[in-house]
Motif scaffolding. Sequence first.
Motif, PDB file in Angstrom:
ATOM      1  N   THR A 235     -14.984  25.215 -41.699  1.00 44.45           N
ATOM      2  CA  THR A 235     -13.243  24.736 -42.228  1.00 44.45           C
ATOM      3  C   THR A 235     -13.080  24.827 -43.563  1.00 44.45           C
ATOM      4  O   THR A 235     -11.814  24.717 -43.778  1.00 44.45           O
ATOM      5  N   GLY A 236     -14.090  25.084 -44.599  1.00 43.70           N
ATOM      6  CA  GLY A 236     -13.959  25.194 -45.860  1.00 43.70           C
ATOM      7  C   GLY A 236     -14.360  23.760 -46.541  1.00 43.70           C
ATOM      8  O   GLY A 236     -14.211  24.028 -47.922  1.00 43.70           O
ATOM      9  N   ALA A 237     -14.691  22.909 -45.843  1.00 45.05           N
ATOM     10  CA  ALA A 237     -15.173  21.593 -46.578  1.00 45.05           C
ATOM     11  C   ALA A 237     -16.497  21.515 -46.747  1.00 45.05           C
ATOM     12  O   ALA A 237     -17.037  20.416 -46.426  1.00 45.05           O
ATOM     13  N   VAL A 238     -17.072  22.638 -46.745  1.00 39.11           N
ATOM     14  CA  VAL A 238     -18.609  22.553 -46.381  1.00 39.11           C
ATOM     15  C   VAL A 238     -19.290  21.925 -47.527  1.00 39.11           C
ATOM     16  O   VAL A 238     -20.257  21.211 -47.440  1.00 39.11           O
ATOM     17  N   GLN A 239     -18.739  21.779 -48.700  1.00 41.81           N
ATOM     18  CA  GLN A 239     -19.280  21.131 -49.985  1.00 41.81           C
ATOM     19  C   GLN A 239     -19.439  19.578 -49.555  1.00 41.81           C
ATOM     20  O   GLN A 239     -20.275  19.272 -50.365  1.00 41.81           O
ATOM     21  N   ALA A 260     -16.881  19.395 -32.625  1.00 40.57           N
ATOM     22  CA  ALA A 260     -18.294  20.193 -32.622  1.00 40.57           C
ATOM     23  C   ALA A 260     -18.086  21.746 -32.885  1.00 40.57           C
ATOM     24  O   ALA A 260     -19.017  22.226 -33.517  1.00 40.57           O
ATOM     25  N   GLU A 261     -17.003  22.257 -32.651  1.00 38.81           N
ATOM     26  CA  GLU A 261     -16.816  23.590 -32.851  1.00 38.81           C
ATOM     27  C   GLU A 261     -16.767  23.954 -34.290  1.00 38.81           C
ATOM     28  O   GLU A 261     -16.630  25.145 -34.832  1.00 38.81           O
ATOM     29  N   GLN A 262     -16.387  22.709 -35.324  1.00 38.67           N
ATOM     30  CA  GLN A 262     -16.094  23.095 -36.545  1.00 38.67           C
ATOM     31  C   GLN A 262     -17.486  22.694 -37.224  1.00 38.67           C
ATOM     32  O   GLN A 262     -17.559  22.983 -38.454  1.00 38.67           O
ATOM     33  N   VAL A 263     -18.594  22.304 -36.619  1.00 41.33           N
ATOM     34  CA  VAL A 263     -19.775  22.143 -37.431  1.00 41.33           C
ATOM     35  C   VAL A 263     -20.697  23.290 -37.373  1.00 41.33           C
ATOM     36  O   VAL A 263     -20.844  23.866 -36.279  1.00 41.33           O
ATOM     37  N   THR A 264     -21.365  23.738 -38.417  1.00 41.88           N
ATOM     38  CA  THR A 264     -22.096  24.913 -38.405  1.00 41.88           C
ATOM     39  C   THR A 264     -23.588  24.241 -38.467  1.00 41.88           C
ATOM     40  O   THR A 264     -23.824  23.541 -39.471  1.00 41.88           O
ATOM     41  N   PRO A 265     -24.372  24.293 -37.608  1.00 37.07           N
ATOM     42  CA  PRO A 265     -25.820  23.437 -37.395  1.00 37.07           C
ATOM     43  C   PRO A 265     -26.714  24.177 -38.529  1.00 37.07           C
ATOM     44  O   PRO A 265     -26.367  25.589 -38.888  1.00 37.07           O
ATOM     45  N   SER A 266     -27.560  23.498 -39.151  1.00 39.51           N
ATOM     46  CA  SER A 266     -28.497  23.972 -39.907  1.00 39.51           C
ATOM     47  C   SER A 266     -29.458  25.038 -39.517  1.00 39.51           C
ATOM     48  O   SER A 266     -29.666  25.971 -39.988  1.00 39.51           O
ATOM     49  N   LEU A 267     -29.650  25.097 -38.103  1.00 35.01           N
ATOM     50  CA  LEU A 267     -30.386  25.809 -37.376  1.00 35.01           C
ATOM     51  C   LEU A 267     -29.778  26.344 -36.073  1.00 35.01           C
ATOM     52  O   LEU A 267     -29.493  25.374 -35.107  1.00 35.01           O
ATOM     53  N   ALA A 268     -29.156  27.606 -35.795  1.00 38.19           N
ATOM     54  CA  ALA A 268     -28.431  27.993 -34.813  1.00 38.19           C
ATOM     55  C   ALA A 268     -28.920  29.208 -34.364  1.00 38.19           C
ATOM     56  O   ALA A 268     -28.871  30.100 -35.027  1.00 38.19           O
ATOM     57  N   CYS A 269     -29.212  29.444 -32.958  1.00 37.14           N
ATOM     58  CA  CYS A 269     -29.703  30.640 -32.439  1.00 37.14           C
ATOM     59  C   CYS A 269     -29.296  30.866 -30.867  1.00 37.14           C
ATOM     60  O   CYS A 269     -29.003  29.972 -30.308  1.00 37.14           O
TER      61      CYS A 269
END
Length: 369
Positions: A235-239, A260-269
Amino acid sequence: MPRSFKRKGLITRQHVEYRGSLHLSGHVRIGGNLTVHGDLRSDQALFCLGRVTVHGRMTANDVFAGCGLEVKGDLEAKRVVVHGNSAAVQNFDEIAEEMISLLPARPRELDSPDFCTDLEVLVDDGTLLDLESDTQEYALQVGGDCSCHGLKSSGPIDVRGTWRASDVDALGLPAHANEIRVTGSLTCGSLQSPNDIQVYDNLYCVEVECRRLEVYGLAEAEHTILTSGPDGLSTGAVQDTYGQIFDTESGRDPLAKTRAEQVTPSLACGSIKAGSVSSFGSIRADTTIECKNYLKAHRSITAGVSIITGREHGILAGIGVPRGQWLTAGFVCAPERPPRILTGTYRKLGRRRASGVLQPMTLPRSPRG
């Protein structure tokens, strides 16, 4: 200043070197090396039995480089076929045969009694001796960004900038880039990037190491999958999450109240199959995670179907957060409890939300005291 030069076509059995920028608008067939001390633009297919070296930017249609391709600036091409010189020394006859098979028209010299083989048609004896004595580490080396629809390489790849491609086949050899975006499938040996790798189809490699890895299909590694970056936010606050996963001084989890839908996992497959898997953040697979050795994550591990590890190994979740946070940030989530959970807490998989993101079942509210 070196001048720019435009030439319609070029066919030679020797080396070519030009000081300045070069624009080739017609068919190109070179038996030796091609060296351009400036930018190179090729409107049609470029075939070079030797090594192509461009000291500026290169824009091309199809490129065939029998002894490798080195571009100091950016590379933009439709299709690239490169061979590493260490392999080429032993296989010049095979490479010449492949090069002629890809030419848009059969060379007339093949019908001449003066030439016996494909290699003799392409290169003279003196030039061939130069090619055999010259060895380079990389089959493809790009100093800037690399953008190509298709890439086939029989030698190591090094891209200093962002690497964007549709389909890549590196024949089991090492590939390194600052950042990797492949819209098709990627096949290589050791795959490394200090930043993110994103593959829209399947990834097949010996091992992969990067900051974050996202593979829409199957991520299969013979040995290790390692992501060294933490989870981020979409959502833009990755930093805000690029530092520690858990702030041990304040005891605060920066992602604790994030959906949960706003989180980008370090490993997603889509699915994962590897010798061992380790992530500095979370691991999420739409279907299965199959790991011969240990499966490790600093945060949570989630699979839509099942999680399998080696019998003498197990699952290590939540190793980057305190034990008191395992239920919310260090859990193992799947439809059925997997065996050998060594750290972390099991949480049953819940229903998929409209976003399609896998999530554990909602925790019951604590009774009010």
